[in-house]
Design a protein around this motif. Sequence first.
Motif, PDB file in Angstrom:
ATOM      1  N   UNK A   9      14.300 -11.311 -38.224  1.00 46.64           N
ATOM      2  CA  UNK A   9      14.613 -10.288 -39.314  1.00 46.64           C
ATOM      3  C   UNK A   9      16.025  -9.928 -39.505  1.00 46.64           C
ATOM      4  N   UNK A  10      16.763  -9.863 -38.228  1.00 49.00           N
ATOM      5  CA  UNK A  10      18.237  -9.794 -38.213  1.00 49.00           C
ATOM      6  C   UNK A  10      18.861 -10.761 -39.116  1.00 49.00           C
ATOM      7  N   UNK A  11      18.669 -12.048 -38.643  1.00 52.05           N
ATOM      8  CA  UNK A  11      19.213 -13.166 -39.243  1.00 52.05           C
ATOM      9  C   UNK A  11      18.988 -13.223 -40.828  1.00 52.05           C
ATOM     10  N   UNK A  12      17.774 -12.954 -41.211  1.00 56.34           N
ATOM     11  CA  UNK A  12      17.268 -12.870 -42.440  1.00 56.34           C
ATOM     12  C   UNK A  12      18.027 -12.009 -43.599  1.00 56.34           C
ATOM     13  N   UNK A  13      18.066 -10.774 -42.957  1.00 59.07           N
ATOM     14  CA  UNK A  13      18.811  -9.752 -43.626  1.00 59.07           C
ATOM     15  C   UNK A  13      20.252 -10.016 -43.950  1.00 59.07           C
ATOM     16  N   UNK A  32      31.237  -7.919 -32.289  1.00 59.08           N
ATOM     17  CA  UNK A  32      30.816  -9.447 -32.864  1.00 59.08           C
ATOM     18  C   UNK A  32      30.142 -10.290 -31.509  1.00 59.08           C
ATOM     19  N   UNK A  33      30.570 -10.248 -30.322  1.00 58.98           N
ATOM     20  CA  UNK A  33      29.724 -11.019 -29.328  1.00 58.98           C
ATOM     21  C   UNK A  33      28.356 -10.481 -29.039  1.00 58.98           C
ATOM     22  N   UNK A  34      28.306  -9.181 -29.280  1.00 60.50           N
ATOM     23  CA  UNK A  34      26.680  -8.516 -29.021  1.00 60.50           C
ATOM     24  C   UNK A  34      25.875  -9.124 -30.282  1.00 60.50           C
ATOM     25  N   UNK A  35      26.569  -9.265 -31.505  1.00 64.78           N
ATOM     26  CA  UNK A  35      25.532  -9.792 -32.683  1.00 64.78           C
ATOM     27  C   UNK A  35      25.442 -11.123 -32.334  1.00 64.78           C
ATOM     28  N   UNK A  47      16.428  -1.333 -29.513  1.00 67.41           N
ATOM     29  CA  UNK A  47      15.784  -0.713 -30.677  1.00 67.41           C
ATOM     30  C   UNK A  47      16.564   0.129 -31.276  1.00 67.41           C
ATOM     31  N   UNK A  48      17.756   0.754 -30.841  1.00 63.08           N
ATOM     32  CA  UNK A  48      18.875   1.388 -31.732  1.00 63.08           C
ATOM     33  C   UNK A  48      19.544   0.568 -32.491  1.00 63.08           C
ATOM     34  N   UNK A  49      19.756  -0.722 -32.308  1.00 62.95           N
ATOM     35  CA  UNK A  49      20.144  -1.547 -33.416  1.00 62.95           C
ATOM     36  C   UNK A  49      19.260  -1.796 -34.553  1.00 62.95           C
ATOM     37  N   UNK A  52      19.196   0.946 -36.832  1.00 60.10           N
ATOM     38  CA  UNK A  52      20.484   1.429 -37.540  1.00 60.10           C
ATOM     39  C   UNK A  52      20.013   0.313 -38.682  1.00 60.10           C
ATOM     40  N   UNK A  53      19.858  -0.810 -38.522  1.00 56.98           N
ATOM     41  CA  UNK A  53      19.328  -1.962 -39.607  1.00 56.98           C
ATOM     42  C   UNK A  53      18.326  -1.241 -40.610  1.00 56.98           C
ATOM     43  N   UNK A  54      17.273  -0.688 -40.208  1.00 55.24           N
ATOM     44  CA  UNK A  54      16.284  -0.094 -41.006  1.00 55.24           C
ATOM     45  C   UNK A  54      16.846   1.171 -41.797  1.00 55.24           C
ATOM     46  N   UNK A  55      17.773   1.968 -41.201  1.00 47.87           N
ATOM     47  CA  UNK A  55      18.430   2.801 -42.047  1.00 47.87           C
ATOM     48  C   UNK A  55      19.280   2.338 -43.222  1.00 47.87           C
ATOM     49  N   UNK A  56      20.043   1.209 -43.065  1.00 45.26           N
ATOM     50  CA  UNK A  56      20.712   0.427 -43.787  1.00 45.26           C
ATOM     51  C   UNK A  56      19.820  -0.136 -44.939  1.00 45.26           C
TER      52      UNK A  56
END
Length: 409
Positions: A9-13, A32-35, A47-49, A52-56
């Motif tokens: 999901x993260x990569x697709x978005x 950036x290292x975390x991503x 889950x907090x990341x 944040x993605x869902x809020x965006x």
Amino acid sequence: MSKEMKQKTLAKIRKHLGFSRKEFAELLEISLPSLKKYLEGDVVIPDKVMAKLQSLMKFEHSDSPLEGKVDFLRIRFKTFDYEAVIRRVLKLEGKPFVSLNHGQYAYDNIVQFNHIKVLYSSKDVDMGVLVELSGQGCRELEYYFEVEQSGRTWEDLLKDCFAFEKKYMALSSDVKHFLKFTRIDIALDERFLKKGNYDLLVLKEKREQGLLRTKSKSFKFIDSDSNGQSSGCSIYFGSRNSPIFLNFYEKDLEQSAKLDLPLEVVHDMYGFKNRYEVRMSDNQSDLFVREWFYQRENPVQKAITIINDKLHVFSKTKGQLHLDHDWYRLMGSYESSKFVVEPQEFIVGEKEYRWYAQIASARKYLEKLESITGERRLKMIDDEAEVSEAKRPELIYLAEQKGVKDFVL
């Protein structure tokens, strides 16, 4: 949501919104290292990341989904056999292709059927045969897909291009890069909404405010008018010689001025508001078409991804930067677009009728004039007129289609 699903999901978005890893990390407010670890599946995404993605991504689905279509296409084949291209790729054998008495793009020969053009070189096999479909040519070919070619599709056309290449290469393996898609335009139409559409002027304002970030070096905004009537604004990203060129404009106002029709009539008749054009050429267009065919990617979604890659639109609330809701509800949702075809039959004589309608009043004037003067110049002109060589094949073909016997030009 599983670890793998979060990663996908993260990569697709990120890809759909067109952000680099660095830009996406800043947007998610992580390092950036975390991503990189999240995208590569090394660690579980917190889950907090994801929150944040869902809020965006909380964009309402647009009430006016973008309708995308092929609006220009050029295909080059390294062969002298243009008739084989017409027969095996376009499948328009027997149509009245007319030989034009001029060349174009350094090609010395052109044959044309309505708005479907085939250029070919008689000397340079590297230039070979070039099929050119304008917007109207695309609509006409779609008509033949539907009516005469058993519901053929654009994907079928591409399949036939690659099959033609494969067969030719089996005979001439020394030829390199036999097939190339040298240009493709994808046109995205935003349908008209009474409650309002995206205002393209906002993009200009956001650029001035530093809220529009673009990878294109060239930006041009034009607000034009025709005979005192607004024909809408246009925004260009990149140059026409760039591998990717974007053009956004108010299509409803353009057509209103062009057709001399009230804006309300254009909305009722055609139903469109803005158009977003993605024009690709050379290696970029070739890659786009090959990924469309071989990876079964939706060409409209691919075009939107290119727009999102080229420009990012933001809003600012209480000093906090965030993705612009109005722009991304149009360009950010996977559900806000679809690929369409708009088959249109080319009616023989239609263009000439429209032209004649413009001069009919002049002819009526001359008829009245001759009723006074007694002259017969109109009859003399009519008697000496002949159908041009270029138009004769159309009439012969139409007569055959209609079963008119003993037709004489």
